[in-house]
Design a protein around this motif. Structure first.
Motif, PDB file in Angstrom:
ATOM      1  N   GLY A  74       6.069   1.569  -7.979  1.00 32.46           N
ATOM      2  CA  GLY A  74       6.388   1.505  -6.467  1.00 32.46           C
ATOM      3  C   GLY A  74       7.468   0.928  -6.070  1.00 32.46           C
ATOM      4  O   GLY A  74       8.208   1.389  -4.897  1.00 32.46           O
ATOM      5  N   TYR A  75       7.757  -0.264  -6.571  1.00 35.17           N
ATOM      6  CA  TYR A  75       9.060  -0.800  -5.905  1.00 35.17           C
ATOM      7  C   TYR A  75      10.246  -0.175  -6.179  1.00 35.17           C
ATOM      8  O   TYR A  75      11.376  -0.073  -5.509  1.00 35.17           O
ATOM      9  CB  TYR A  75       9.064  -2.378  -6.623  1.00 35.17           C
ATOM     10  CG  TYR A  75      10.221  -3.063  -6.279  1.00 35.17           C
ATOM     11  CD1 TYR A  75      10.163  -4.022  -5.145  1.00 35.17           C
ATOM     12  CD2 TYR A  75      11.653  -3.163  -7.028  1.00 35.17           C
ATOM     13  CE1 TYR A  75      11.296  -4.942  -4.895  1.00 35.17           C
ATOM     14  CE2 TYR A  75      12.651  -4.151  -6.833  1.00 35.17           C
ATOM     15  CZ  TYR A  75      12.326  -4.903  -5.518  1.00 35.17           C
ATOM     16  OH  TYR A  75      13.515  -5.473  -5.090  1.00 35.17           O
ATOM     17  N   ALA A  76      10.267   0.380  -7.348  1.00 29.94           N
ATOM     18  CA  ALA A  76      11.536   1.129  -7.948  1.00 29.94           C
ATOM     19  C   ALA A  76      11.663   2.458  -7.117  1.00 29.94           C
ATOM     20  O   ALA A  76      12.726   2.750  -6.752  1.00 29.94           O
ATOM     21  CB  ALA A  76      11.400   1.791  -9.458  1.00 29.94           C
ATOM     22  N   VAL A  77      10.452   3.011  -6.788  1.00 33.17           N
ATOM     23  CA  VAL A  77      10.515   4.119  -5.958  1.00 33.17           C
ATOM     24  C   VAL A  77      11.175   3.910  -4.682  1.00 33.17           C
ATOM     25  O   VAL A  77      12.192   4.641  -4.038  1.00 33.17           O
ATOM     26  CB  VAL A  77       9.355   5.028  -5.756  1.00 33.17           C
ATOM     27  CG1 VAL A  77       9.368   5.922  -4.941  1.00 33.17           C
ATOM     28  CG2 VAL A  77       8.945   5.607  -7.264  1.00 33.17           C
ATOM     29  N   ARG A  78      10.615   2.913  -4.022  1.00 32.96           N
ATOM     30  CA  ARG A  78      11.004   2.353  -2.774  1.00 32.96           C
ATOM     31  C   ARG A  78      12.493   2.104  -2.746  1.00 32.96           C
ATOM     32  O   ARG A  78      13.173   2.583  -1.794  1.00 32.96           O
ATOM     33  CB  ARG A  78      10.190   1.112  -2.281  1.00 32.96           C
ATOM     34  CG  ARG A  78      10.289   0.642  -0.876  1.00 32.96           C
ATOM     35  CD  ARG A  78       9.130  -0.076  -0.460  1.00 32.96           C
ATOM     36  NE  ARG A  78       9.190  -1.385  -1.175  1.00 32.96           N
ATOM     37  CZ  ARG A  78       8.113  -1.789  -2.009  1.00 32.96           C
ATOM     38  NH1 ARG A  78       7.020  -0.898  -2.338  1.00 32.96           N
ATOM     39  NH2 ARG A  78       8.095  -2.880  -2.467  1.00 32.96           N
ATOM     40  N   VAL A 176       8.162   0.449   5.597  1.00 32.82           N
ATOM     41  CA  VAL A 176       6.930  -0.526   5.701  1.00 32.82           C
ATOM     42  C   VAL A 176       6.150  -0.596   4.346  1.00 32.82           C
ATOM     43  O   VAL A 176       5.093  -1.285   4.499  1.00 32.82           O
ATOM     44  CB  VAL A 176       6.142  -0.107   6.890  1.00 32.82           C
ATOM     45  CG1 VAL A 176       7.095  -0.025   8.303  1.00 32.82           C
ATOM     46  CG2 VAL A 176       5.736   1.207   6.837  1.00 32.82           C
ATOM     47  N   ALA A 177       6.308   0.327   3.376  1.00 33.68           N
ATOM     48  CA  ALA A 177       5.473   0.166   2.250  1.00 33.68           C
ATOM     49  C   ALA A 177       5.520  -1.128   1.729  1.00 33.68           C
ATOM     50  O   ALA A 177       6.559  -1.696   1.622  1.00 33.68           O
ATOM     51  CB  ALA A 177       6.085   1.419   1.450  1.00 33.68           C
ATOM     52  N   LYS A 178       4.560  -1.473   0.707  1.00 31.47           N
ATOM     53  CA  LYS A 178       4.377  -2.971   0.115  1.00 31.47           C
ATOM     54  C   LYS A 178       3.779  -2.817  -1.055  1.00 31.47           C
ATOM     55  O   LYS A 178       4.204  -3.539  -2.030  1.00 31.47           O
ATOM     56  CB  LYS A 178       3.311  -3.764   1.093  1.00 31.47           C
ATOM     57  CG  LYS A 178       3.898  -3.850   2.549  1.00 31.47           C
ATOM     58  CD  LYS A 178       2.847  -4.817   3.085  1.00 31.47           C
ATOM     59  CE  LYS A 178       3.124  -4.855   4.566  1.00 31.47           C
ATOM     60  NZ  LYS A 178       4.423  -5.562   4.994  1.00 31.47           N
ATOM     61  N   GLU A 179       3.301  -1.883  -1.483  1.00 31.90           N
ATOM     62  CA  GLU A 179       2.618  -1.704  -2.995  1.00 31.90           C
ATOM     63  C   GLU A 179       3.711  -1.453  -3.945  1.00 31.90           C
ATOM     64  O   GLU A 179       4.562  -0.516  -4.005  1.00 31.90           O
ATOM     65  CB  GLU A 179       1.517  -0.332  -2.949  1.00 31.90           C
ATOM     66  CG  GLU A 179       0.429  -0.797  -2.326  1.00 31.90           C
ATOM     67  CD  GLU A 179      -0.187  -2.141  -2.776  1.00 31.90           C
ATOM     68  OE1 GLU A 179      -0.334  -2.133  -4.115  1.00 31.90           O
ATOM     69  OE2 GLU A 179      -1.000  -2.705  -2.215  1.00 31.90           O
ATOM     70  N   ASN A 180       3.856  -2.183  -4.967  1.00 31.24           N
ATOM     71  CA  ASN A 180       4.710  -2.151  -5.973  1.00 31.24           C
ATOM     72  C   ASN A 180       4.330  -1.429  -7.384  1.00 31.24           C
ATOM     73  O   ASN A 180       5.109  -1.047  -8.161  1.00 31.24           O
ATOM     74  CB  ASN A 180       5.157  -3.544  -6.403  1.00 31.24           C
ATOM     75  CG  ASN A 180       6.146  -4.088  -5.308  1.00 31.24           C
ATOM     76  OD1 ASN A 180       6.690  -3.443  -4.426  1.00 31.24           O
ATOM     77  ND2 ASN A 180       6.045  -5.642  -5.579  1.00 31.24           N
ATOM     78  N   HIS A 190      -0.891   7.558   3.215  1.00 32.48           N
ATOM     79  CA  HIS A 190      -1.541   7.018   4.262  1.00 32.48           C
ATOM     80  C   HIS A 190      -0.616   6.432   5.264  1.00 32.48           C
ATOM     81  O   HIS A 190      -0.871   6.892   6.499  1.00 32.48           O
ATOM     82  CB  HIS A 190      -2.341   5.676   3.982  1.00 32.48           C
ATOM     83  CG  HIS A 190      -3.170   5.261   4.894  1.00 32.48           C
ATOM     84  ND1 HIS A 190      -4.253   5.730   5.542  1.00 32.48           N
ATOM     85  CD2 HIS A 190      -3.241   3.797   5.596  1.00 32.48           C
ATOM     86  CE1 HIS A 190      -4.816   5.014   6.366  1.00 32.48           C
ATOM     87  NE2 HIS A 190      -4.310   3.812   6.377  1.00 32.48           N
ATOM     88  N   VAL A 191       0.497   5.880   5.120  1.00 33.59           N
ATOM     89  CA  VAL A 191       1.423   5.552   6.031  1.00 33.59           C
ATOM     90  C   VAL A 191       2.054   6.848   6.812  1.00 33.59           C
ATOM     91  O   VAL A 191       2.222   6.856   8.101  1.00 33.59           O
ATOM     92  CB  VAL A 191       2.555   4.617   5.567  1.00 33.59           C
ATOM     93  CG1 VAL A 191       3.593   4.590   6.493  1.00 33.59           C
ATOM     94  CG2 VAL A 191       2.050   3.484   5.198  1.00 33.59           C
ATOM     95  N   ALA A 192       2.280   7.999   6.108  1.00 32.94           N
ATOM     96  CA  ALA A 192       2.749   9.391   6.659  1.00 32.94           C
ATOM     97  C   ALA A 192       1.693   9.514   7.575  1.00 32.94           C
ATOM     98  O   ALA A 192       2.106  10.091   8.726  1.00 32.94           O
ATOM     99  CB  ALA A 192       2.895  10.210   5.404  1.00 32.94           C
ATOM    100  N   ARG A 193       0.596   9.372   7.127  1.00 36.59           N
ATOM    101  CA  ARG A 193      -0.466  10.127   8.354  1.00 36.59           C
ATOM    102  C   ARG A 193      -0.659   9.085   9.471  1.00 36.59           C
ATOM    103  O   ARG A 193      -0.794   9.543  10.668  1.00 36.59           O
ATOM    104  CB  ARG A 193      -1.922  10.126   7.535  1.00 36.59           C
ATOM    105  CG  ARG A 193      -2.048  11.396   6.842  1.00 36.59           C
ATOM    106  CD  ARG A 193      -3.449  11.629   6.268  1.00 36.59           C
ATOM    107  NE  ARG A 193      -3.725  12.884   5.841  1.00 36.59           N
ATOM    108  CZ  ARG A 193      -5.045  13.288   5.237  1.00 36.59           C
ATOM    109  NH1 ARG A 193      -6.005  12.514   5.134  1.00 36.59           N
ATOM    110  NH2 ARG A 193      -5.138  14.405   4.648  1.00 36.59           N
ATOM    111  N   MET A 194      -0.507   7.986   9.205  1.00 38.64           N
ATOM    112  CA  MET A 194      -0.891   6.926  10.347  1.00 38.64           C
ATOM    113  C   MET A 194       0.559   6.878  11.249  1.00 38.64           C
ATOM    114  O   MET A 194       0.435   6.733  12.491  1.00 38.64           O
ATOM    115  CB  MET A 194      -0.589   5.412   9.641  1.00 38.64           C
ATOM    116  CG  MET A 194      -1.955   5.181   8.927  1.00 38.64           C
ATOM    117  SD  MET A 194      -3.409   5.106   9.850  1.00 38.64           S
ATOM    118  CE  MET A 194      -3.118   3.732  10.921  1.00 38.64           C
ATOM    119  N   ARG A 195       1.716   7.487  10.699  1.00 35.67           N
ATOM    120  CA  ARG A 195       2.939   7.553  11.568  1.00 35.67           C
ATOM    121  C   ARG A 195       3.062   9.029  12.008  1.00 35.67           C
ATOM    122  O   ARG A 195       4.013   9.357  12.669  1.00 35.67           O
ATOM    123  CB  ARG A 195       4.038   7.094  10.857  1.00 35.67           C
ATOM    124  CG  ARG A 195       3.965   5.356  10.521  1.00 35.67           C
ATOM    125  CD  ARG A 195       5.251   4.903  10.233  1.00 35.67           C
ATOM    126  NE  ARG A 195       5.277   3.428  10.387  1.00 35.67           N
ATOM    127  CZ  ARG A 195       6.113   2.670  10.631  1.00 35.67           C
ATOM    128  NH1 ARG A 195       7.018   3.194  10.619  1.00 35.67           N
ATOM    129  NH2 ARG A 195       5.867   1.318  10.717  1.00 35.67           N
TER     130      ARG A 195
END
Length: 256
Positions: A74-78, A176-180, A190-195
């Motif tokens: 997750g960190y790498a993708v971010r 704003v993503a946090k999961e690594n 989920h963030v995409a939907r929330m936004r």
């Protein structure tokens, strides 16, 4: 700004990465795309960095982001997604299990006004082929049941490593993503939907490639706990603070 960016996270991918790089670069070149390929070395201890550097010597449009300590997929993708400058940004697994030509299907969804298009191994389509190991398919279906129950109702396959975003959606979501770990897919959707970004789930061809880094017992347990954390963050409003002036989010018919 490039027409398309392809982000490939890599952790100890010396063996599987070369064929994927050849495939991705060859396809994008043959289609005359203005492109960049960003490989994110997630603290590999093998020859991943040397492999990428050697490939880049002979192929234009290849960038390497590298750091010494393994942080998680997750960190790498971010890191790669936030560094991308393409109008459309795709992240693609290093094993090449999703054929690169399938990006055309996702790109077509963005052209229709979706902010996010995700490859799916679960959505029914008689024209596509999915070659997955039975026990992995079972575990995937069970995890998806949990994910749909808690966060992503209607998304049949949140974990396929083949997702495309508009540049705007990329910056908004991944900033704003946090999961690594491996649950990062759930979080970004989920963030995409929330936004307010519309998500299109697109059936694609997919073939299992040996060498997966996922431990089905240990990682599945951790992913479940991570999904619960994402749910709690959401309940406390962690993903809601967003400007709503974007024409893309207001008008789902906008052509990217």
């Amino acid at each position: 700004m490039s027409e398309i960016s392809v982000v490939i996270p890599a952790y100890n991918e010396q063996k599987r990465l070369p064929s994927t790089l050849q495939s991705v670069h060859g396809y994008l070149t043959s289609k005359n795309y203005d492109f960049e390929i960003i490989i994110v070395n997630d603290g590999s201890s093998d020859g991943t960095v040397d492999t990428v550097q050697e490939f880049a010597k002979h192929h234009e449009g290849v960038r390497l982001i590298s750091y010494t300590q393994n942080q998680g997929k997750g960190y790498a993708v971010r890191q790669g997604m936030l560094a991308a400058n393409g109008d459309k940004v795709l992240f693609n697994d290093a094993d090449g299990s999703s054929p690169i030509y399938e990006l055309e299907k996702l790109s077509a969804s963005l052209q229709k006004g979706f902010g996010v298009a995700i490859g799916s191994r679960a959505k029914q389509d008689a024209s596509r082929t999915v070659n997955a190991l039975a026990y992995r398919k079972f575990m995937g279906n069970f995890f998806n049941f949990i994910v749909q129950s808690l966060l992503l109702k209607g998304i049949q396959d949140s974990q396929c490593g083949f997702k495309m975003f508009t540049h705007e959606a990329t910056q908004s979501i991944f900033s704003v993503a946090k999961e690594n770990g491996f649950a990062f897919d759930v979080e970004i959707l989920h963030v995409a939907r929330m936004r307010g970004y519309k998500i299109d789930e697109v059936p694609i061809n997919w073939t299992n490639v040996d060498g997966s880094k996922v431990n089905l017992v240990l990682d599945s347990s951790k992913m479940f706990m991570d999904v619960v954390k994402i749910k709690l963050r959401s309940l406390f409003g962690a993903y809601r603070a967003v400007a709503t002036s974007s024409s893309e989010k207001k008008s789902p018919t906008r052509v990217s």
